[in-house]
Design a protein around this motif. Structure first.
Motif, PDB file in Angstrom:
ATOM      1  N   LEU A   1      97.417  12.866 -21.748  1.00  0.00           N
ATOM      2  CA  LEU A   1      96.866  14.189 -21.445  1.00  0.00           C
ATOM      3  C   LEU A   1      97.652  15.287 -22.161  1.00  0.00           C
ATOM      4  CD1 LEU A   1      96.013  13.873 -17.633  1.00  0.00           C
ATOM      5  CD2 LEU A   1      94.441  13.792 -19.588  1.00  0.00           C
TER       6      LEU A   1
ATOM      7  N   LYS B   1      88.373   4.968 -16.848  1.00  0.00           N
ATOM      8  CA  LYS B   1      88.460   5.871 -15.703  1.00  0.00           C
ATOM      9  C   LYS B   1      88.838   7.280 -16.118  1.00  0.00           C
ATOM     10  CE  LYS B   1      90.864   6.534 -11.280  1.00  0.00           C
ATOM     11  NZ  LYS B   1      91.824   5.933 -10.323  1.00  0.00           N
ATOM     12  N   TYR B   2      89.763   7.401 -17.040  1.00  0.00           N
ATOM     13  CA  TYR B   2      90.291   8.721 -17.376  1.00  0.00           C
ATOM     14  C   TYR B   2      89.718   9.313 -18.667  1.00  0.00           C
ATOM     15  CZ  TYR B   2      93.619   7.749 -13.675  1.00  0.00           C
ATOM     16  OH  TYR B   2      94.195   7.455 -12.448  1.00  0.00           O
ATOM     17  N   PHE B   3      89.094   8.484 -19.505  1.00  0.00           N
ATOM     18  CA  PHE B   3      88.610   9.011 -20.780  1.00  0.00           C
ATOM     19  C   PHE B   3      87.150   8.677 -21.050  1.00  0.00           C
ATOM     20  CE2 PHE B   3      93.192   8.619 -21.025  1.00  0.00           C
ATOM     21  CZ  PHE B   3      93.540   9.903 -21.429  1.00  0.00           C
TER      22      PHE B   3
ATOM     23  N   ARG C   1     100.943   3.362 -15.067  1.00  0.00           N
ATOM     24  CA  ARG C   1      99.661   3.950 -15.446  1.00  0.00           C
ATOM     25  C   ARG C   1      99.725   5.472 -15.391  1.00  0.00           C
ATOM     26  NH1 ARG C   1      97.520  -0.288 -12.195  1.00  0.00           N
ATOM     27  NH2 ARG C   1      97.150   1.208 -10.505  1.00  0.00           N
ATOM     28  N   ASN C   2     100.368   6.020 -14.361  1.00  0.00           N
ATOM     29  CA  ASN C   2     100.475   7.478 -14.247  1.00  0.00           C
ATOM     30  C   ASN C   2     101.335   8.062 -15.371  1.00  0.00           C
ATOM     31  OD1 ASN C   2      98.862   7.557 -11.969  1.00  0.00           O
ATOM     32  ND2 ASN C   2     100.585   7.379 -10.553  1.00  0.00           N
TER      33      ASN C   2
ATOM     34  N   LEU D   1      99.184   8.084 -18.480  1.00  0.00           N
ATOM     35  CA  LEU D   1      98.172   9.133 -18.380  1.00  0.00           C
ATOM     36  C   LEU D   1      98.776  10.496 -18.709  1.00  0.00           C
ATOM     37  CD1 LEU D   1      95.322  10.083 -17.669  1.00  0.00           C
ATOM     38  CD2 LEU D   1      96.049  10.174 -15.264  1.00  0.00           C
TER      39      LEU D   1
ATOM     40  N   THR E   1      89.534  12.130 -27.671  1.00  0.00           N
ATOM     41  CA  THR E   1      89.696  10.871 -26.944  1.00  0.00           C
ATOM     42  C   THR E   1      90.653   9.979 -27.726  1.00  0.00           C
ATOM     43  OG1 THR E   1      88.513   9.063 -25.853  1.00  0.00           O
ATOM     44  CG2 THR E   1      87.749   9.697 -28.045  1.00  0.00           C
TER      45      THR E   1
ATOM     46  N   PHE F   1      91.609   1.416 -16.844  1.00  0.00           N
ATOM     47  CA  PHE F   1      92.389   2.650 -16.943  1.00  0.00           C
ATOM     48  C   PHE F   1      91.786   3.566 -18.005  1.00  0.00           C
ATOM     49  CE2 PHE F   1      95.500   4.880 -19.554  1.00  0.00           C
ATOM     50  CZ  PHE F   1      96.116   5.708 -18.632  1.00  0.00           C
TER      51      PHE F   1
END
Length: 317
Positions: A34, A81-83, A26-27, A30, A44, A78
């Motif tokens: 990014l 959470k981040y987008f 997942r990291n 991400l 997005t 996921f």
């Protein structure tokens, strides 16, 4: 896991599936997203896939999948959470708490109820009742796998999508080189813009408070009505905007069931349907619009008061 990569076929390509149960995977994803966002100014992403069917047959995940759908849930969480709510995904197992657009699976470029235009409405209503109010219907016109949709199908698909939470096109209307088609589709897009501001956004805000869907079946306001229970082409946006979608070709006349109340049609006709059982009205159709009706707030139809300014729109004649 075990330093092995299992490949799966997706659209005739060999693809590797990230293990969404793994913090490391997942990291890594991400960081890649990014970087693209920063380098190219991307707002997005559209998160396709994530279904269990894309997992290799003999997969090994970091966290054991007691329920295989846990994989899809982790993918959706996921993305949210981040987008945030701006992104759109295609899987939604157990994620009714996420305020995100969920796209329905691809539709065929056909009228059919099995996977064509008619199924867009039935799937939208099903997703809404299941707790996913921010429905993104499939691309207007369908997936274009076999052929370009006929003109009438493309117009009716655009007109239906105008009343749903989101719109996306499979091809631009000007590809048809038909000015009437372009004008009808432009009117539908403008209608959607007004509807979004005046009706859909306020209803989206209410979702948090009530959990009620934005797009509702007709029986939502007429639970005892047989007509409302069996209608296959009518639906509600909130409680006060009733839409009668045209889901078949060459339709020139339609019977529309109006639940009890006072209704104003899109051509400004006031219809008194105060009888407890409601009323069926017969209307003549043109290709330029699909009919919709706004419910008014005073029982005496001679002294009507608008529930919202959207009632002032005049897009059909």
């Amino acid at each position: 896991s075990n330093n092995q990569v299992n490949l799966v076929k997706v659209r005739d390509c060999d693809c590797a599936v990230l293990d969404m149960t793994s913090d490391d995977a997942r990291n890594w994803l991400l960081r890649q997203l990014l970087r693209v966002q920063f380098d190219y100014g991307v707002d997005t992403f559209k998160f396709e896939g994530g279904e269990v069917e894309f997992l290799p047959l003999h997969h090994i995940t970091k966290v054991a999948l007691i329920n295989p759908n846990f994989f899809s849930e982790q993918y959706a969480r996921f993305a949210s959470k981040y987008f945030g709510g701006l992104q759109m995904g295609r899987v939604a197992y157990g994620t009714q708490d996420l305020g995100r657009f969920v796209r329905m699976m691809s539709r065929d470029s056909s009228w059919g109820v099995s996977n064509g235009l008619a199924s867009v409405l039935s799937v939208t209503l099903t997703m809404s009742i299941l707790g996913y109010p921010f429905v993104m219907p499939d691309m207007i016109g369908g997936d274009l796998v076999d052929s370009v949709p006929e003109k009438e199908l493309f117009i009716r698909w655009t007109q239906l999508s105008a009343f749903l939470p989101g719109m996306q096109l499979s091809l631009p209307p000007w590809e048809y080189s038909d000015q009437n088609l372009i004008d009808f589709c432009r009117d539908a897009v403008f209608l959607h813009q007004t509807l979004a501001r005046q009706v859909i956004v306020p209803l989206a805000q209410q979702v948090v408070e009530t959990g009620f869907p934005i797009i509702r079946p007709l029986w939502w306001i007429a639970p005892e009505s047989a007509e409302a229970q069996t209608s296959s082409n009518q639906f509600l946006v909130g409680d006060d905007l009733l839409v009668a979608a045209v889901l078949s070709p060459n339709v020139t006349r339609m019977d529309v069931f109006l639940p009890s109340g006072c209704w104003k049609s899109c051509n400004n006709t006031i219809i008194d349907s105060e009888a407890p059982q409601g009323k069926i009205v017969s209307i003549v159709l043109s290709l330029s619009h699909i009919p919709y009706f706004c419910r008014l707030s005073i029982t005496d139809c001679t002294r009507t008061v608008k529930r919202f300014t959207f009632c002032d729109l005049q897009t059909c004649s």
